[in-house]
Design a protein around this motif. Structure first.
Motif, PDB file in Angstrom:
ATOM      1  N   LEU A  78      39.876  45.754  17.146  1.00 42.24           N
ATOM      2  CA  LEU A  78      40.491  44.839  18.005  1.00 42.24           C
ATOM      3  C   LEU A  78      39.681  45.100  19.356  1.00 42.24           C
ATOM      4  CD1 LEU A  78      43.038  43.329  18.591  1.00 42.24           C
ATOM      5  CD2 LEU A  78      44.158  45.454  18.879  1.00 42.24           C
ATOM      6  N   SER A  79      39.435  45.931  19.886  1.00 42.45           N
ATOM      7  CA  SER A  79      38.692  45.771  21.002  1.00 42.45           C
ATOM      8  C   SER A  79      37.263  44.945  20.904  1.00 42.45           C
ATOM      9  CB  SER A  79      37.794  47.498  21.274  1.00 42.45           C
ATOM     10  OG  SER A  79      38.995  48.117  21.860  1.00 42.45           O
ATOM     11  N   ASN A  80      36.711  44.964  19.966  1.00 39.98           N
ATOM     12  CA  ASN A  80      35.643  43.881  19.896  1.00 39.98           C
ATOM     13  C   ASN A  80      35.884  42.608  19.739  1.00 39.98           C
ATOM     14  OD1 ASN A  80      32.616  44.163  20.235  1.00 39.98           O
ATOM     15  ND2 ASN A  80      32.559  43.255  18.009  1.00 39.98           N
ATOM     16  N   LEU A  81      36.853  42.528  18.930  1.00 41.61           N
ATOM     17  CA  LEU A  81      37.585  41.293  18.818  1.00 41.61           C
ATOM     18  C   LEU A  81      37.778  40.529  19.971  1.00 41.61           C
ATOM     19  CD1 LEU A  81      38.255  39.132  16.366  1.00 41.61           C
ATOM     20  CD2 LEU A  81      40.560  39.883  16.608  1.00 41.61           C
ATOM     21  N   VAL A  82      38.680  41.315  20.942  1.00 45.49           N
ATOM     22  CA  VAL A  82      39.150  40.589  21.953  1.00 45.49           C
ATOM     23  C   VAL A  82      37.957  40.079  22.944  1.00 45.49           C
ATOM     24  CG1 VAL A  82      40.484  41.274  24.376  1.00 45.49           C
ATOM     25  CG2 VAL A  82      41.298  41.936  22.056  1.00 45.49           C
ATOM     26  N   ILE A  83      37.082  41.091  23.002  1.00 44.18           N
ATOM     27  CA  ILE A  83      35.805  40.892  23.879  1.00 44.18           C
ATOM     28  C   ILE A  83      34.971  39.726  23.291  1.00 44.18           C
ATOM     29  CG2 ILE A  83      33.561  41.865  24.599  1.00 44.18           C
ATOM     30  CD1 ILE A  83      34.785  44.674  24.476  1.00 44.18           C
ATOM     31  N   ILE A  84      34.767  39.539  21.973  1.00 42.71           N
ATOM     32  CA  ILE A  84      34.103  38.361  21.682  1.00 42.71           C
ATOM     33  C   ILE A  84      34.904  37.214  21.896  1.00 42.71           C
ATOM     34  CG2 ILE A  84      33.180  37.225  19.605  1.00 42.71           C
ATOM     35  CD1 ILE A  84      32.506  40.233  18.460  1.00 42.71           C
ATOM     36  N   GLN A  85      36.091  37.133  21.474  1.00 43.38           N
ATOM     37  CA  GLN A  85      36.962  35.907  21.570  1.00 43.38           C
ATOM     38  C   GLN A  85      37.497  35.615  23.142  1.00 43.38           C
ATOM     39  OE1 GLN A  85      37.768  33.837  18.992  1.00 43.38           O
ATOM     40  NE2 GLN A  85      36.505  35.130  17.661  1.00 43.38           N
ATOM     41  N   GLY A  86      37.156  36.677  23.838  1.00 48.27           N
ATOM     42  CA  GLY A  86      37.669  36.284  25.087  1.00 48.27           C
ATOM     43  C   GLY A  86      36.479  35.762  26.007  1.00 48.27           C
ATOM     44  N   LYS A  87      35.338  35.773  25.377  1.00 50.41           N
ATOM     45  CA  LYS A  87      34.148  35.005  25.978  1.00 50.41           C
ATOM     46  C   LYS A  87      34.400  33.374  26.332  1.00 50.41           C
ATOM     47  CE  LYS A  87      30.650  38.206  24.919  1.00 50.41           C
ATOM     48  NZ  LYS A  87      29.242  38.464  24.378  1.00 50.41           N
ATOM     49  N   GLY A  88      34.379  33.029  27.394  1.00 48.35           N
ATOM     50  CA  GLY A  88      34.659  31.539  27.824  1.00 48.35           C
ATOM     51  C   GLY A  88      36.092  31.000  27.752  1.00 48.35           C
ATOM     52  N   ARG A  89      37.048  32.197  27.607  1.00 50.75           N
ATOM     53  CA  ARG A  89      38.471  31.874  27.473  1.00 50.75           C
ATOM     54  C   ARG A  89      39.195  32.523  28.853  1.00 50.75           C
ATOM     55  NH1 ARG A  89      41.095  32.487  21.420  1.00 50.75           N
ATOM     56  NH2 ARG A  89      39.457  31.013  20.507  1.00 50.75           N
ATOM     57  N   TRP A  90      38.562  33.868  28.972  1.00 49.03           N
ATOM     58  CA  TRP A  90      39.250  34.372  30.088  1.00 49.03           C
ATOM     59  C   TRP A  90      37.926  34.923  30.876  1.00 49.03           C
ATOM     60  CZ3 TRP A  90      40.878  37.427  25.419  1.00 49.03           C
ATOM     61  CH2 TRP A  90      41.861  36.723  24.759  1.00 49.03           C
ATOM     62  N   SER A  91      38.101  35.601  32.125  1.00 46.57           N
ATOM     63  CA  SER A  91      37.276  36.293  32.767  1.00 46.57           C
ATOM     64  C   SER A  91      36.533  37.332  31.926  1.00 46.57           C
ATOM     65  CB  SER A  91      37.543  36.874  34.271  1.00 46.57           C
ATOM     66  OG  SER A  91      38.288  37.965  34.017  1.00 46.57           O
ATOM     67  N   GLN A  92      35.343  37.814  32.112  1.00 48.98           N
ATOM     68  CA  GLN A  92      34.608  39.158  31.553  1.00 48.98           C
ATOM     69  C   GLN A  92      35.370  40.315  31.802  1.00 48.98           C
ATOM     70  OE1 GLN A  92      30.416  38.989  30.440  1.00 48.98           O
ATOM     71  NE2 GLN A  92      30.390  40.640  32.114  1.00 48.98           N
ATOM     72  N   TYR A  93      36.113  40.229  32.896  1.00 50.56           N
ATOM     73  CA  TYR A  93      36.746  41.774  33.592  1.00 50.56           C
ATOM     74  C   TYR A  93      38.016  41.552  32.586  1.00 50.56           C
ATOM     75  CZ  TYR A  93      40.411  44.096  36.140  1.00 50.56           C
ATOM     76  OH  TYR A  93      41.350  44.882  36.367  1.00 50.56           O
ATOM     77  N   ILE A  94      38.718  40.540  32.314  1.00 54.82           N
ATOM     78  CA  ILE A  94      40.198  40.412  31.742  1.00 54.82           C
ATOM     79  C   ILE A  94      39.802  40.905  29.994  1.00 54.82           C
ATOM     80  CG2 ILE A  94      41.981  39.170  30.754  1.00 54.82           C
ATOM     81  CD1 ILE A  94      42.030  37.876  33.529  1.00 54.82           C
ATOM     82  N   SER A  95      38.658  40.555  29.524  1.00 58.39           N
ATOM     83  CA  SER A  95      38.331  40.648  28.239  1.00 58.39           C
ATOM     84  C   SER A  95      38.127  42.143  28.001  1.00 58.39           C
ATOM     85  CB  SER A  95      37.365  39.868  27.785  1.00 58.39           C
ATOM     86  OG  SER A  95      37.496  38.396  27.982  1.00 58.39           O
ATOM     87  N   HIS A  96      37.655  42.722  28.964  1.00 56.22           N
ATOM     88  CA  HIS A  96      37.391  44.299  28.916  1.00 56.22           C
ATOM     89  C   HIS A  96      38.563  45.002  29.211  1.00 56.22           C
ATOM     90  CE1 HIS A  96      32.754  43.351  29.575  1.00 56.22           C
ATOM     91  NE2 HIS A  96      33.168  42.692  28.335  1.00 56.22           N
ATOM     92  N   ALA A  97      39.414  44.485  30.218  1.00 57.71           N
ATOM     93  CA  ALA A  97      40.498  45.411  30.512  1.00 57.71           C
ATOM     94  C   ALA A  97      41.326  45.361  29.388  1.00 57.71           C
ATOM     95  CB  ALA A  97      41.006  44.641  31.801  1.00 57.71           C
ATOM     96  N   ILE A  98      41.836  44.525  28.669  1.00 60.41           N
ATOM     97  CA  ILE A  98      42.928  44.287  27.760  1.00 60.41           C
ATOM     98  C   ILE A  98      42.888  45.406  26.739  1.00 60.41           C
ATOM     99  CG2 ILE A  98      43.681  42.984  25.713  1.00 60.41           C
ATOM    100  CD1 ILE A  98      42.954  40.310  27.036  1.00 60.41           C
ATOM    101  N   PRO A  99      41.720  45.755  26.154  1.00 55.23           N
ATOM    102  CA  PRO A  99      41.454  47.001  25.213  1.00 55.23           C
ATOM    103  C   PRO A  99      42.193  48.194  26.010  1.00 55.23           C
ATOM    104  CG  PRO A  99      39.564  45.843  25.023  1.00 55.23           C
ATOM    105  CD  PRO A  99      40.306  45.070  26.266  1.00 55.23           C
ATOM    106  N   VAL A 100      41.690  48.423  27.323  1.00 59.90           N
ATOM    107  CA  VAL A 100      42.341  49.631  28.109  1.00 59.90           C
ATOM    108  C   VAL A 100      43.680  49.617  28.245  1.00 59.90           C
ATOM    109  CG1 VAL A 100      42.200  50.738  30.210  1.00 59.90           C
ATOM    110  CG2 VAL A 100      40.213  49.628  29.248  1.00 59.90           C
ATOM    111  N   ILE A 101      44.202  48.486  28.502  1.00 59.69           N
ATOM    112  CA  ILE A 101      45.700  48.443  28.642  1.00 59.69           C
ATOM    113  C   ILE A 101      46.427  48.466  27.250  1.00 59.69           C
ATOM    114  CG2 ILE A 101      47.461  46.752  29.214  1.00 59.69           C
ATOM    115  CD1 ILE A 101      45.978  47.827  31.449  1.00 59.69           C
ATOM    116  N   LEU A 102      45.961  48.280  26.033  1.00 57.59           N
ATOM    117  CA  LEU A 102      46.463  48.481  24.811  1.00 57.59           C
ATOM    118  C   LEU A 102      46.296  49.948  24.539  1.00 57.59           C
ATOM    119  CD1 LEU A 102      45.059  45.635  22.672  1.00 57.59           C
ATOM    120  CD2 LEU A 102      47.494  45.780  23.476  1.00 57.59           C
ATOM    121  N   GLU A 103      45.257  50.667  24.955  1.00 53.56           N
ATOM    122  CA  GLU A 103      45.145  51.934  24.783  1.00 53.56           C
ATOM    123  C   GLU A 103      46.293  52.714  25.548  1.00 53.56           C
ATOM    124  OE1 GLU A 103      41.874  55.625  25.844  1.00 53.56           O
ATOM    125  OE2 GLU A 103      41.389  53.685  26.124  1.00 53.56           O
ATOM    126  N   LEU A 104      46.377  52.506  26.935  1.00 49.30           N
ATOM    127  CA  LEU A 104      47.258  52.898  27.634  1.00 49.30           C
ATOM    128  C   LEU A 104      48.862  52.703  26.984  1.00 49.30           C
ATOM    129  CD1 LEU A 104      47.766  52.411  31.444  1.00 49.30           C
ATOM    130  CD2 LEU A 104      49.634  52.186  29.979  1.00 49.30           C
TER     131      LEU A 104
END
Length: 251
Positions: A78-104
């Motif tokens: 899921l982490s890598n999927l969010v990062i890959i699919q987030g490219k071009g849709r969201w900012s790079q920071y948001i794509s990388h922050a989502i897995p951290v929020i889900l972990e939290l």
């Protein structure tokens, strides 16, 4: 820590991310061993347990262990999927922050459930251990993905091997002045020390805070998630101030 990707990351970016995530993983692992008598920051041993349970014909226990392995896998996926699919849709920071929020949220769920609902049943324990393994899968998938597999913080088997290889390489004088090798050594050492420190903090913290240790872990993850948000805001303000100064000079 989360804004940059792969080869664009600096040594400082990787050290900060590696140290903080390793610290949180150490806390989670030691606390889960204390509460559930189960390791949750890695699944190496669970493959052996799976084979053992199946060989004994303990199908239910084997299915539970297989579920735990699958949850760790799904977290990394899921982490890598969010990062890959987030490219071009969201900012790079948001794509990388989502897995951290889900972990939290996963760790927060465990802390709240233990605090208010836990009846110490086997079924509950199996579910909560699974939630923590999912969280650690998210973390390991994130750090490995955005650092080009340079940073892995939920288990130390490969890291200890890599560290031993580096130390042996330093037996040659010319390697001691190789900045790439020196940087890698410092990164691996910081991850290892942070993981141990997190484990110590988790073990001692449990004596005083009990299940509140999971909340403290969430605080660390919040720092990781929002550190770059603060940095982005500061950079924007500096840029805007510089722009105003240029406009004033031109006028």
């Amino acid at each position: 820590m989360l804004r940059k990707y792969s080869n664009h990351r600096t040594q400082s970016d990787n050290v900060k991310l590696g140290a903080l995530t390793a610290f949180s993983a150490g806390m989670v692992n030691v606390t889960s061993v204390t509460v559930f008598f189960a390791f949750t920051s890695n699944i190496t041993g669970y493959y052996a347990v799976l084979a053992q349970e199946v060989s004994k014909g303990n199908w239910y226990q084997g299915a539970v262990v297989l579920l735990w392995i699958t949850l760790f896998f799904l977290g990394s996926f899921l982490s890598n999927l969010v990062i890959i699919q987030g490219k071009g849709r969201w900012s790079q920071y948001i794509s990388h922050a989502i897995p951290v929020i889900l972990e939290l949220l996963s760790i927060l769920f465990v802390g709240i459930y233990l605090e208010f609902f836990y009846q110490n049943s086997l079924k509950e324990t199996e579910i909560l251990v699974g939630a923590l393994l999912f969280a650690m899968g998210l973390q390991n998938g994130l750090t490995a993905s955005i650092s080009n597999s340079v940073v892995k913080t939920t288990h130390l088997t490969g890291l200890t091997t890599d560290l031993a290889i580096l130390v042996s390489m330093f037996s040659k004088r010319e390697n001691r002045h190789n900045q790439g090798l020196v940087n890698k050594f410092h990164l691996l050492l910081s991850i290892m020390m942070s993981y141990v420190a997190g484990g110590l903090f988790g073990g001692i913290g449990y004596l005083y805070f009990q299940n509140g240790v999971f909340y403290l872990t969430c605080v660390i993850l919040m720092v990781i998630a929002f550190y770059d948000f603060y940095k982005i805001g500061r950079v924007k303000r500096l840029f805007e101030r510089r722009k105003r100064e240029v406009l004033v000079q031109d006028s």
